[in-house]
Design a protein around this motif. Structure first.
Motif, PDB file in Angstrom:
ATOM      1  N   ALA A  39     102.219 -45.166-119.404  1.00 44.03           N
ATOM      2  CA  ALA A  39     101.398 -45.927-119.831  1.00 44.03           C
ATOM      3  C   ALA A  39     100.905 -46.703-121.043  1.00 44.03           C
ATOM      4  CB  ALA A  39     100.614 -46.865-118.178  1.00 44.03           C
ATOM      5  N   GLY A  40     100.679 -45.653-121.731  1.00 46.20           N
ATOM      6  CA  GLY A  40      99.845 -46.025-122.523  1.00 46.20           C
ATOM      7  C   GLY A  40     100.547 -46.720-123.648  1.00 46.20           C
ATOM      8  N   ASP A  41     102.073 -46.267-124.069  1.00 43.02           N
ATOM      9  CA  ASP A  41     102.661 -47.303-125.012  1.00 43.02           C
ATOM     10  C   ASP A  41     102.561 -48.656-124.321  1.00 43.02           C
ATOM     11  OD1 ASP A  41     103.482 -45.029-125.313  1.00 43.02           O
ATOM     12  OD2 ASP A  41     105.726 -44.582-124.579  1.00 43.02           O
ATOM     13  N   THR A  42     102.788 -49.090-122.862  1.00 40.32           N
ATOM     14  CA  THR A  42     103.235 -50.653-123.180  1.00 40.32           C
ATOM     15  C   THR A  42     101.750 -50.816-122.622  1.00 40.32           C
ATOM     16  OG1 THR A  42     103.287 -49.593-120.341  1.00 40.32           O
ATOM     17  CG2 THR A  42     105.579 -50.275-122.069  1.00 40.32           C
ATOM     18  N   ALA A  43     100.824 -50.409-122.104  1.00 42.54           N
ATOM     19  CA  ALA A  43      99.517 -51.210-122.213  1.00 42.54           C
ATOM     20  C   ALA A  43      98.533 -51.950-122.978  1.00 42.54           C
ATOM     21  CB  ALA A  43      98.490 -49.956-121.456  1.00 42.54           C
ATOM     22  N   THR A  44      98.189 -52.439-123.060  1.00 46.97           N
ATOM     23  CA  THR A  44      96.932 -53.322-124.251  1.00 46.97           C
ATOM     24  C   THR A  44      95.676 -51.910-124.992  1.00 46.97           C
ATOM     25  OG1 THR A  44      96.993 -54.708-122.784  1.00 46.97           O
ATOM     26  CG2 THR A  44      95.261 -55.549-125.203  1.00 46.97           C
ATOM     27  N   LYS A  45      94.911 -51.602-123.511  1.00 50.44           N
ATOM     28  CA  LYS A  45      94.566 -50.551-123.445  1.00 50.44           C
ATOM     29  C   LYS A  45      93.364 -49.762-122.945  1.00 50.44           C
ATOM     30  CE  LYS A  45      89.093 -50.575-124.922  1.00 50.44           C
ATOM     31  NZ  LYS A  45      88.243 -51.279-124.871  1.00 50.44           N
ATOM     32  N   ILE A  46      93.611 -48.305-123.297  1.00 49.37           N
ATOM     33  CA  ILE A  46      93.507 -46.820-122.297  1.00 49.37           C
ATOM     34  C   ILE A  46      91.970 -46.390-122.967  1.00 49.37           C
ATOM     35  CG2 ILE A  46      94.421 -45.212-121.700  1.00 49.37           C
ATOM     36  CD1 ILE A  46      96.680 -45.694-124.141  1.00 49.37           C
ATOM     37  N   PHE A  47      91.023 -46.279-120.952  1.00 47.67           N
ATOM     38  CA  PHE A  47      90.069 -45.581-121.516  1.00 47.67           C
ATOM     39  C   PHE A  47      90.456 -43.981-120.825  1.00 47.67           C
ATOM     40  CE2 PHE A  47      87.571 -49.207-120.905  1.00 47.67           C
ATOM     41  CZ  PHE A  47      88.195 -50.435-121.490  1.00 47.67           C
ATOM     42  N   SER A  48      90.480 -43.331-121.871  1.00 43.40           N
ATOM     43  CA  SER A  48      90.442 -41.886-121.935  1.00 43.40           C
ATOM     44  C   SER A  48      89.554 -41.329-121.420  1.00 43.40           C
ATOM     45  CB  SER A  48      91.113 -41.464-122.855  1.00 43.40           C
ATOM     46  OG  SER A  48      91.998 -40.129-122.643  1.00 43.40           O
ATOM     47  N   ALA A  49      89.205 -40.623-119.860  1.00 46.03           N
ATOM     48  CA  ALA A  49      87.661 -40.418-119.731  1.00 46.03           C
ATOM     49  C   ALA A  49      88.596 -40.174-117.989  1.00 46.03           C
ATOM     50  CB  ALA A  49      87.093 -41.391-119.850  1.00 46.03           C
ATOM     51  N   SER A  50      87.225 -39.266-117.354  1.00 48.94           N
ATOM     52  CA  SER A  50      87.556 -37.833-117.034  1.00 48.94           C
ATOM     53  C   SER A  50      87.324 -39.027-115.391  1.00 48.94           C
ATOM     54  CB  SER A  50      86.406 -36.301-116.979  1.00 48.94           C
ATOM     55  OG  SER A  50      85.530 -37.104-115.921  1.00 48.94           O
ATOM     56  N   TYR A  51      87.585 -39.412-114.245  1.00 46.66           N
ATOM     57  CA  TYR A  51      87.010 -39.845-113.239  1.00 46.66           C
ATOM     58  C   TYR A  51      85.685 -39.701-112.713  1.00 46.66           C
ATOM     59  CZ  TYR A  51      91.503 -41.328-112.266  1.00 46.66           C
ATOM     60  OH  TYR A  51      92.689 -42.524-112.462  1.00 46.66           O
ATOM     61  N   GLU A  52      84.546 -38.276-113.288  1.00 47.80           N
ATOM     62  CA  GLU A  52      83.472 -38.175-113.189  1.00 47.80           C
ATOM     63  C   GLU A  52      82.598 -39.497-113.689  1.00 47.80           C
ATOM     64  OE1 GLU A  52      84.828 -34.670-112.383  1.00 47.80           O
ATOM     65  OE2 GLU A  52      85.821 -35.577-110.881  1.00 47.80           O
ATOM     66  N   ASP A  53      83.011 -39.973-115.010  1.00 47.53           N
ATOM     67  CA  ASP A  53      82.114 -40.224-116.436  1.00 47.53           C
ATOM     68  C   ASP A  53      82.209 -41.682-115.516  1.00 47.53           C
ATOM     69  OD1 ASP A  53      81.635 -41.547-118.412  1.00 47.53           O
ATOM     70  OD2 ASP A  53      83.018 -40.936-119.627  1.00 47.53           O
ATOM     71  N   ASN A  54      80.680 -41.964-115.006  1.00 51.75           N
ATOM     72  CA  ASN A  54      80.452 -43.389-114.442  1.00 51.75           C
ATOM     73  C   ASN A  54      80.358 -44.181-115.291  1.00 51.75           C
ATOM     74  OD1 ASN A  54      79.841 -44.040-112.197  1.00 51.75           O
ATOM     75  ND2 ASN A  54      77.695 -44.494-113.453  1.00 51.75           N
ATOM     76  N   GLY A  55      80.444 -44.014-117.160  1.00 48.35           N
ATOM     77  CA  GLY A  55      79.745 -44.981-118.434  1.00 48.35           C
ATOM     78  C   GLY A  55      81.458 -45.451-117.953  1.00 48.35           C
ATOM     79  N   ALA A  56      82.106 -44.262-118.468  1.00 47.84           N
ATOM     80  CA  ALA A  56      83.139 -45.390-118.563  1.00 47.84           C
ATOM     81  C   ALA A  56      84.029 -45.720-117.254  1.00 47.84           C
ATOM     82  CB  ALA A  56      84.432 -43.785-118.754  1.00 47.84           C
ATOM     83  N   LEU A  57      84.305 -45.801-116.985  1.00 46.27           N
ATOM     84  CA  LEU A  57      84.711 -46.461-114.969  1.00 46.27           C
ATOM     85  C   LEU A  57      83.716 -47.898-115.111  1.00 46.27           C
ATOM     86  CD1 LEU A  57      83.869 -43.798-112.850  1.00 46.27           C
ATOM     87  CD2 LEU A  57      86.382 -44.116-112.643  1.00 46.27           C
ATOM     88  N   VAL A  58      82.537 -47.894-115.597  1.00 43.26           N
ATOM     89  CA  VAL A  58      81.791 -48.816-115.491  1.00 43.26           C
ATOM     90  C   VAL A  58      83.072 -50.323-116.657  1.00 43.26           C
ATOM     91  CG1 VAL A  58      79.377 -50.177-116.177  1.00 43.26           C
ATOM     92  CG2 VAL A  58      79.921 -48.688-113.990  1.00 43.26           C
ATOM     93  N   ALA A  59      82.210 -49.317-117.814  1.00 42.33           N
ATOM     94  CA  ALA A  59      83.154 -49.792-119.278  1.00 42.33           C
ATOM     95  C   ALA A  59      84.759 -50.885-118.700  1.00 42.33           C
ATOM     96  CB  ALA A  59      82.920 -48.771-120.231  1.00 42.33           C
ATOM     97  N   PHE A  60      85.210 -49.305-118.162  1.00 44.39           N
ATOM     98  CA  PHE A  60      86.833 -50.109-117.833  1.00 44.39           C
ATOM     99  C   PHE A  60      86.608 -51.161-116.951  1.00 44.39           C
ATOM    100  CE2 PHE A  60      89.738 -49.268-114.290  1.00 44.39           C
ATOM    101  CZ  PHE A  60      90.385 -49.790-114.836  1.00 44.39           C
ATOM    102  N   ALA A  61      85.636 -50.662-115.735  1.00 46.13           N
ATOM    103  CA  ALA A  61      85.724 -52.296-114.639  1.00 46.13           C
ATOM    104  C   ALA A  61      85.582 -53.590-115.341  1.00 46.13           C
ATOM    105  CB  ALA A  61      84.673 -51.753-114.046  1.00 46.13           C
TER     106      ALA A  61
END
Ligand code: AMP
Length: 349
Positions: A39-61
């Motif tokens: 999906a990286g080829d067709t998406a605007t942005k990728i958040f490349s992080a683990s599902y345990e990374d709360n900071g990345a999840l918050v930024a993504f949301a």
């Protein structure tokens, strides 16, 4: 203002959802722990992080308007974090129901639908008892984390109980009676935030080694069964107050329809809609979760979708009479879904 959809999972389903979103002027952000996702080829942005990374999840949301997903095994904790910030569709109840085969079967029975005879299995004694009650052959399936036939063991005789039980490696399971079905079909159904429902025509599926090989539409079913299948799917969506696209897999037997499983997402057996319908399952899903009116999913052609598994992509002989959909995966692996083709013919019924 431009809207953005957030998708958990960067596989081919995420890739095709992102394409559909872009056609509607919607941007896509993908959350995916593995590098170089399709999906990286067709998406605007990728958040490349683990599902345990709360900071990345918050930024993504925070970076999106609505969150959806393209696979079922999303950790509960990640959902807790995301739901506090943005709506997640399909809702949690659908995910929790489909993540556990036992809960799923109990839910389906609770709304009056039929499933293959089954019994929960946590101990060897329970397995032996269940084999006696259900008879053989049976299939032992892990309650969680199974896909494409993984986590399934066929049991031909009661003597195989011990070996099958050890293979579970401590995981809870359900034993299912092997169904001598006439055919397998699936219904791809969509429900919007306003409760509007639309279903694509049922497709007939052939699996090889537990992996979907082809979907053919129309399914060879009498009219009343096509209607039953669609009504049954709608019942499931309503019961879950569902928002989004769902794949409902069914066995067609002598006595009617049994539900095999439900998938709370766009589904491989719905890929034929990309070329045989005005509005495909991916666009329908994006419309549903953004509260847009659902599209007309009527089929204008008959279709056969064939998955390209592993090395199949290197053996495509003629390219001129089918639509080719490739997922951009750099490495060919045995059993890996690399793409699919769709062949159309004039609508027969
Ligand atoms: P599942 O992961 O449960 O969808 O199973 C994958 C495939 O295995 C199905 O699509 C069927 O072809 C086959 N299968 C699963 N459960 C049964 C069953 N109880 N009886 C017969 N075939 C089954």
């Amino acid at each position: 203002m431009t809207k953005t959809v957030g998708i958990l999972g960067g596989g081919q389903l995420g890739r095709m959802l992102a394409v559909a979103a872009s056609r509607l002027g919607i941007k896509t952000h993908i959350f995916e722990p593995l590098p170089d996702p399709p999906a990286g080829d067709t998406a605007t942005k990728i958040f490349s992080a683990s599902y345990e990374d709360n900071g990345a999840l918050v930024a993504f949301a925070k970076s999106v308007d609505v969150i959806t997903y393209e696979f079922e095994n999303i950790p509960t904790k990640a959902l807790d974090a995301l739901e506090k910030i943005k709506p997640v569709f399909p809702q949690r109840i659908a995910l929790a129901t489909s993540q556990d085969r036992l809960v799923e079967k109990q839910f389906l029975e609770s709304i009056g639908l039929y499933v293959a005879p089954y019994a929960p299995v946590d101990t060897l004694e329970q397995l032996e008892e269940a084999l006696e009650t259900l008879g053989t052959p049976c299939i032992l399936k892990t309650r969680r984390f199974g896909y494409d036939g993984k986590g399934q063991i066929r049991i031909e005789t009661p003597g195989q109980a011990k070996t099958a039980f050890s293979a579970l490696d401590g995981q809870s399971a359900v034993l299912e009676k092997f169904v001598r079905f006439e055919r397998e079909i699936s219904v791809i159904a969509a429900r919007s935030t306003s409760g509007e429902i639309t279903c694509f025509d049922p497709g007939e599926n052939v699996h090889i080694n537990g992996i979907l090989h082809t979907t053919t539409v129309p399914a060879a079913l009498p009219n009343h069964m096509q209607t039953d299948a669609v009504l049954l799917a709608a019942k499931i969506l309503n019961a879950l107050d569902y928002v989004g696209v769902m794949g409902v897999e069914l066995f067609v037997g002598k006595n009617g329809l049994l539900v095999n499983e439900i998938a709370p997402r766009v589904h491989n057996s719905g890929h034929w809609t990309q070329n045989a319908c005005l509005i495909d399952q991916f666009e329908q899903h994006i419309r549903a979760i953004f509260g847009l009116p659902l599209g007309n999913g009527q089929r204008h052609s008959d279709a056969i979708m064939t998955n390209l598994i592993g090395d199949d992509i290197n053996h495509l002989e003629k390219h001129d009479n089918f639509a080719l959909h490739l997922y951009g995966k750099s490495e060919v692996k045995a059993g890996r879904k690399m793409g699919h083709i769709i062949q159309l013919s004039p609508k027969s019924s």
